[in-house]
Design an enzyme around this catalytic site. Structure first.
Site, PDB file in Angstrom:
ATOM      1  N   ASP A 102       0.847  -1.192   0.000  1.00 42.20           N
ATOM      2  CA  ASP A 102       0.000   0.000   0.000  1.00 42.20           C
ATOM      3  C   ASP A 102       0.884   1.243   0.000  1.00 42.20           C
ATOM      4  OD1 ASP A 102       0.692  -0.573   2.820  1.00 42.20           O
ATOM      5  OD2 ASP A 102      -0.594   1.155   3.248  1.00 42.20           O
ATOM      6  N   GLU A 164      -0.051  -0.550   5.828  1.00 39.69           N
ATOM      7  CA  GLU A 164       0.980   0.049   6.672  1.00 39.69           C
ATOM      8  C   GLU A 164       0.859   1.564   6.721  1.00 39.69           C
ATOM      9  OE1 GLU A 164       4.743   1.852   7.897  1.00 39.69           O
ATOM     10  OE2 GLU A 164       3.780   2.047   5.933  1.00 39.69           O
TER      11      GLU A 164
END
Length: 460
Positions: A102, A164
């Site tokens: 991500d 994250e």
């Protein structure tokens, strides 16, 4: 990459340098595909299908690179981690490879020189959101594994996190629930980088985090500044006084009850380089005292992240009755984040002028981290970095937080945790025009491949 540097590394790497150099066109193509997927793990900004598409890309690529049983595992925050493994040869250790797929949102698209979700080569660097943080590290892992091929002397466990950048803690909770899937002797957390391009560095410490939202109230409601301004206490002015009290005259963080005099003993951070990395304007002085490394890695640092008050455009001639701010406190290793938050709260409450009413809302905390660097994994890493870069490994700190490191350290207290990667300061991670130097992907892939070989030898 300079030919001389390439030849020097080739002499010390048993052909791995040449194999990795030959793989770099594929690495660029892989990174272009990954960057094109806008995998922002926030459904308010990008459809969740984009993160799922990125996760599947990672799963397919690492299956092709030789990992077994690569799958998508849903974590408690709804994101998907990509998990895979490769069993160790008899008697060999196991190494965990970490990354995340991500990315941060692009922020202001107009601030980008080229489209954020299209890899663009410019001045020898590759631009695009995630080129460094952390899709560049995904490609680095892939390139190292492809170069080694079947010649892999250790076992592997692999995880690519899916949320994250949002800090929602899905993987941290999943690790606690499924520790057997992450158990390894060495954990390579590839979400940091070198002190500078060509300067091999391991991150040995991370600052923790303690955020609060402070609200100041002085009146039952806003009142006309012409009729009441003067004796009527201004909530925004009170808040400004309180926030200003968090710093001493030279701008350094100064909070009662916190040690703000720590010193850093690792690699220094040149002040001129820091100014360039941070984009400090000409004539503006750096805040605080001591070395730059002291201030950014070894001491608490307070930042006002946002303020709620009337905007300039549309503001009325009124004395504000209420104002609030979100305040972030980064804390170095050796400082308990809960104690730091309590000190910050007490400081703000005490600093309120004129009897203003203050409420402080606590947000989540994150613990600082310090790695033990005297084990065989760090010895192997030092050898690998010296061979790949022809200069010895150094240690730096990071001002950011990676909560997963603390979870892993608590879950696997005997494991060695190594923080490394391709994200040197010029990458401008989290900012517009993020980029990566492709030579860092190439060299760090060589470091990883050499490390896996050397670690097996030292562990034998």
């Amino acid at each position: 990459m300079a030919d001389a540097a390439h030849d020097s590394r080739g002499r010390h790497s048993d052909g791995l340098a040449d194999a990795i150099a030959a793989l770099m066109p594929r690495a660029k193509a892989d990174l272009a595909e990954l960057v094109a997927i806008p995998s922002v793990a926030d459904p308010r900004q990008q459809p969740p299908e984009e993160c799922r598409r990125a996760a599947q890309w990672v799963a397919d690529a690492f299956s092709e690179a030789g990992l077994s049983d690569v799958r998508l595992a849903e974590t408690p925050d709804g994101s998907h981690a990509v998990l895979g493994h490769r069993p160790p040869p008899p008697g060999a250790p196991t190494v965990l490879l970490y990354c995340h797929y991500d990315v941060q949102p692009p922020l202001d698209d107009d601030a980008w020189t080229s489209p954020p979700f299209a890899l663009t080569e410019r001045d020898g660097r590759w631009y695009g959101r995630g080129t460094a943080d952390c899709k560049g590290n995904i490609v680095m892992h892939l390139t190292a594994l492809r170069a080694l091929g079947a010649d892999l002397p250790v076992g592997l466990k692999f995880v690519a996190e899916g949320s994250e950048e949002q800090g929602t803690g899905g993987l941290e909770r999943y690790v606690v629930q499924h520790p057997e899937e992450f158990d390894a002797q060495a954990l390579l957390i590839c979400d940091t980088g070198n002190a500078a391009v060509g300067r091999p560095t391991a991150t040995s410490s991370l600052r923790g985090l303690a955020n609060v939202v402070v609200t100041v109230s002085t009146l039952r409601g806003d009142v006309h500044s012409g009729m009441f301004g003067g004796p009527a206490p201004d909530a925004l002015a009170a808040l400004i006084v309180m926030l200003a009290s968090l710093r001493d005259p030279d701008g350094g963080t100064r909070i009662k009850g916190l040690d703000c005099e720590g010193t850093w003993t690792g690699v220094p951070y040149d002040a001129a380089q820091f100014r360039a990395d941070a984009g400090v304007l000409d004539g503006v002085r750096l805040t605080g005292s001591g070395s730059v490394a002291d201030r950014v890695w070894a001491r608490p640092a307070v930042t006002v992240l946002g303020v709620d008050c009337a905007p300039v455009v549309g503001s009325a001639a009124a004395v504000p009755a209420e104002a609030r701010a979100r305040v972030s406190l980064r804390v170095p290793p050796g400082t308990d984040p809960e104690a730091a938050r309590a000190a910050l709260t007490a400081h703000l409450e005490t600093a309120a002028p004129w009897g203003a009413q203050v409420s402080v809302e606590a947000e989540a905390t994150g613990s600082p981290f310090r790695a033990a660097t005297d084990g065989p994994a760090y010895a192997a890493l030092g050898m690998a970095m010296d061979r790949a870069y022809d200069r010895p490994m150094e240690f730096l700190g990071q001002g950011g937080s990676i909560p997963l490191c603390n979870v892993l350290a608590e879950t696997f207290p005997r494991a060695e945790i190594i923080l490394m990667g391709v994200e040197e300061p010029r990458c401008l991670i989290h900012a517009p025009n993020e980029s990566v130097d492709p030579t860092e992907i190439e060299r760090m892939a060589l470091v990883e491949a050499l490390f896996l070989r050397e670690y097996a030898n030292l562990h034998a």
